[in-house]
Design an enzyme around this catalytic site. Structure first.
Site, mmCIF file in Angstrom:
data_model
loop_
_atom_site.group_PDB
_atom_site.id
_atom_site.type_symbol
_atom_site.label_atom_id
_atom_site.label_comp_id
_atom_site.label_asym_id
_atom_site.label_seq_id
_atom_site.Cartn_x
_atom_site.Cartn_y
_atom_site.Cartn_z
ATOM 1 N N GLY A 89 30.657 55.823 -26.889
ATOM 2 C CA GLY A 89 31.591 54.787 -26.718
ATOM 3 C C GLY A 89 32.860 54.500 -27.125
ATOM 4 C CB SER A 90 34.981 54.891 -29.999
ATOM 5 O OG SER A 90 34.651 56.234 -30.432
ATOM 6 N N GLY A 91 34.852 56.930 -27.377
ATOM 7 C CA GLY A 91 35.297 58.121 -26.975
ATOM 8 C C GLY A 91 36.039 59.220 -28.055
ATOM 9 C CD GLU A 155 25.726 49.315 -29.812
ATOM 10 O OE1 GLU A 155 26.628 49.974 -30.702
ATOM 11 O OE2 GLU A 155 24.909 48.225 -30.150
#
Length: 188
Positions: A89-91, A155
């Site tokens: 998600g955040s990378g 999500e």
């Protein structure tokens, strides 16, 4: 409570609609092409986004692909011709980044699904699917903001987006619902 409930679901529906409208169809097409060409597919994610990734892995198997969840003890080694789908998600989730570096060294193709396409893990990828939804610890200004806590929007949206991609793959690969159902676990 009824008014609050209605306000929440209407707001959440609008958030998801904005994410769908901002989604790159070119990136989805590239993902589908890459999935279709892959000899074997390995999938990884953690937390709630990992649960969405695991559901995607399951449906890819129902489509007839050989799929492995990276955390299973029976997962084989990967190499050229394989595809590693990483949901990050955040990378910049540290242990996911480490595993992605190891996978890159095998020669497998890397596909990163993320809300942070300019971060360090997506930088390793052969292909990035940017999901423009608010994500936990995310920094991309193009992400649709959310009234929800942490990474809820990202999500939740993964589940919906992955299911749409599966239906698009079903059509592209000329696979019927019945064929998919025939690959469903039958010992329940």
């Amino acid at each position: 409570m009824k008014e609050y409930y209605e306000k929440l679901y209407q707001t959440l529906l609008k958030e998801h609609e904005k994410v769908f409208e901002a989604q790159s169809l070119e990136e989805i097409d590239a993902l589908m092409e890459t999935v279709g060409e892959a000899k074997r597919i390995f999938v990884m994610g953690v937390g709630r986004e990992g649960i969405a990734a695991r559901s995607f892995a399951m449906r890819l198997m129902h489509l007839g692909k050989e799929v492995h969840w990276i955390w299973d003890d029976t997962t084989p080694g990967m190499g050229k011709g394989d595809l590693f789908i990483v949901v990050n998600g955040s990378g910049r989730i540290g242990h996911i980044h480490y595993v992605t570096e190891q996978a890159k060294a095998t020669g497998a193709k890397l596909l990163v699904v993320t809300g942070g396409p300019k971060e360090k893990t997506p930088a390793l990828a052969d292909l990035v699917l940017f999901v423009p939804a608010s994500v936990f610890n995310g920094t991309d200004k193009r992400a649709v903001p959310s009234i929800q806590p942490m990474g809820n929007l990202f999500e939740q949206h993964l589940f919906l987006l992955f299911d749409i991609i599966v239906m698009m793959l079903e059509k592209k690969l000329c696979i019927s619902h019945e064929e998919m159902e025939g690959r469903h676990r039958n010992i329940e």
